[in-house]
Structures are given as structure tokens and as C-alpha cells.
Design a protein around this motif. Sequence first.
Motif, mmCIF file in Angstrom:
data_model
loop_
_atom_site.group_PDB
_atom_site.id
_atom_site.type_symbol
_atom_site.label_atom_id
_atom_site.label_comp_id
_atom_site.label_asym_id
_atom_site.label_seq_id
_atom_site.Cartn_x
_atom_site.Cartn_y
_atom_site.Cartn_z
ATOM 1 N N LEU A 60 0.798 -1.235 0.000
ATOM 2 C CA LEU A 60 0.000 0.000 0.000
ATOM 3 C C LEU A 60 0.829 1.282 0.000
ATOM 4 C CD1 LEU A 60 -2.887 -1.027 2.433
ATOM 5 C CD2 LEU A 60 -2.873 -1.097 -0.070
ATOM 6 N N ARG A 61 2.092 1.180 -0.391
ATOM 7 C CA ARG A 61 2.925 2.386 -0.514
ATOM 8 C C ARG A 61 2.903 2.880 -1.949
ATOM 9 N NH1 ARG A 61 8.700 0.537 1.542
ATOM 10 N NH2 ARG A 61 8.047 -1.318 0.409
ATOM 11 N N THR A 62 3.204 4.170 -2.118
ATOM 12 C CA THR A 62 3.380 4.740 -3.449
ATOM 13 C C THR A 62 4.791 4.409 -3.937
ATOM 14 O OG1 THR A 62 4.277 6.838 -2.662
ATOM 15 C CG2 THR A 62 1.858 6.691 -2.872
ATOM 16 N N VAL A 63 5.023 4.596 -5.225
ATOM 17 C CA VAL A 63 6.359 4.369 -5.774
ATOM 18 C C VAL A 63 7.371 5.281 -5.080
ATOM 19 C CG1 VAL A 63 7.793 4.565 -7.844
ATOM 20 C CG2 VAL A 63 5.529 3.537 -7.997
ATOM 21 N N ASP A 64 7.007 6.537 -4.855
ATOM 22 C CA ASP A 64 7.917 7.474 -4.187
ATOM 23 C C ASP A 64 8.259 6.997 -2.771
ATOM 24 O OD1 ASP A 64 8.043 9.121 -6.412
ATOM 25 O OD2 ASP A 64 6.525 10.510 -5.660
ATOM 26 N N GLU A 65 7.274 6.483 -2.057
ATOM 27 C CA GLU A 65 7.516 5.987 -0.701
ATOM 28 C C GLU A 65 8.416 4.751 -0.715
ATOM 29 O OE1 GLU A 65 3.349 7.545 1.327
ATOM 30 O OE2 GLU A 65 3.416 5.556 0.406
ATOM 31 N N ILE A 66 8.204 3.888 -1.691
ATOM 32 C CA ILE A 66 9.046 2.691 -1.819
ATOM 33 C C ILE A 66 10.484 3.093 -2.114
ATOM 34 C CG2 ILE A 66 9.480 0.660 -3.267
ATOM 35 C CD1 ILE A 66 6.351 0.523 -3.616
ATOM 36 N N MET A 67 10.666 4.040 -3.017
ATOM 37 C CA MET A 67 12.012 4.473 -3.382
ATOM 38 C C MET A 67 12.717 5.199 -2.239
ATOM 39 S SD MET A 67 11.377 5.570 -7.349
ATOM 40 C CE MET A 67 12.948 6.384 -7.444
ATOM 41 N N ALA A 68 11.969 5.920 -1.411
ATOM 42 C CA ALA A 68 12.568 6.689 -0.319
ATOM 43 C C ALA A 68 12.887 5.826 0.903
ATOM 44 C CB ALA A 68 11.634 7.832 0.087
ATOM 45 N N TRP A 69 12.304 4.636 0.985
ATOM 46 C CA TRP A 69 12.443 3.801 2.176
ATOM 47 C C TRP A 69 13.900 3.552 2.606
ATOM 48 C CZ3 TRP A 69 8.944 2.308 5.694
ATOM 49 C CH2 TRP A 69 9.350 1.351 6.628
ATOM 50 N N PRO A 70 14.806 3.183 1.705
ATOM 51 C CA PRO A 70 16.171 2.864 2.142
ATOM 52 C C PRO A 70 16.904 3.999 2.862
ATOM 53 C CG PRO A 70 15.816 2.088 -0.087
ATOM 54 C CD PRO A 70 14.632 2.950 0.275
ATOM 55 N N THR A 71 16.590 5.231 2.533
ATOM 56 C CA THR A 71 17.292 6.363 3.149
ATOM 57 C C THR A 71 16.435 7.114 4.168
ATOM 58 O OG1 THR A 71 16.653 7.813 1.318
ATOM 59 C CG2 THR A 71 18.784 6.679 1.137
ATOM 60 N N ALA A 72 15.220 6.651 4.399
ATOM 61 C CA ALA A 72 14.319 7.325 5.352
ATOM 62 C C ALA A 72 14.785 7.104 6.784
ATOM 63 C CB ALA A 72 12.894 6.805 5.182
ATOM 64 N N SER A 73 14.539 8.099 7.624
ATOM 65 C CA SER A 73 14.876 7.965 9.046
ATOM 66 C C SER A 73 13.915 6.980 9.706
ATOM 67 C CB SER A 73 14.757 9.328 9.741
ATOM 68 O OG SER A 73 13.393 9.726 9.797
ATOM 69 N N GLU A 74 14.295 6.505 10.882
ATOM 70 C CA GLU A 74 13.421 5.588 11.619
ATOM 71 C C GLU A 74 12.087 6.255 11.942
ATOM 72 O OE1 GLU A 74 13.947 2.142 12.653
ATOM 73 O OE2 GLU A 74 15.277 2.488 10.952
ATOM 74 N N ALA A 75 12.117 7.537 12.264
ATOM 75 C CA ALA A 75 10.883 8.264 12.577
ATOM 76 C C ALA A 75 9.970 8.337 11.356
ATOM 77 C CB ALA A 75 11.199 9.663 13.095
#
Length: 59
Positions: free
Chosen positions: A23-38
Motif C-alpha cells: 500500500l505504498r506509493t512508488v515514491d515511498e518505496i524508493m525513499a524507504w532505504p534512506t528514510a529515518s526511523e521516525a
Amino acid sequence: MVRSPCINICEIERRSGLCRGCLRTVDEIMAWPTASEATRAALVAELATREIPRRRWFA
């Protein structure tokens, strides 16, 4: 550590733009590896409120 919500059902639903599996968007999937824990925790919490709209075959 916030785990990825990916369940290996990777198909983007055209109308909503959401992955049918996580249920994530493509942008959310792509940003996941560098996203902060928060950021990851906030996204996982938001995913619980999402759903892909059901198609209306006879409207």
C-alpha cells in the motif's frame, strides 16, 4: 528498527498509485532505504489507514 512493509506482492494499482502488496506509493518505496526511523514509523502507521478502492463493475 522499523521493518519494511513489503510482502513481495509488487504491483502498482493504476488508479490509486498504491502497491497492492504494501500500500505504498512508488515514491515511498524508493525513499524507504534512506528514510529515518521516525519517517519509517510514521509511514507504517499511516499504511494501516490505507486501502485500495474496490472497482465498481456496475455503476
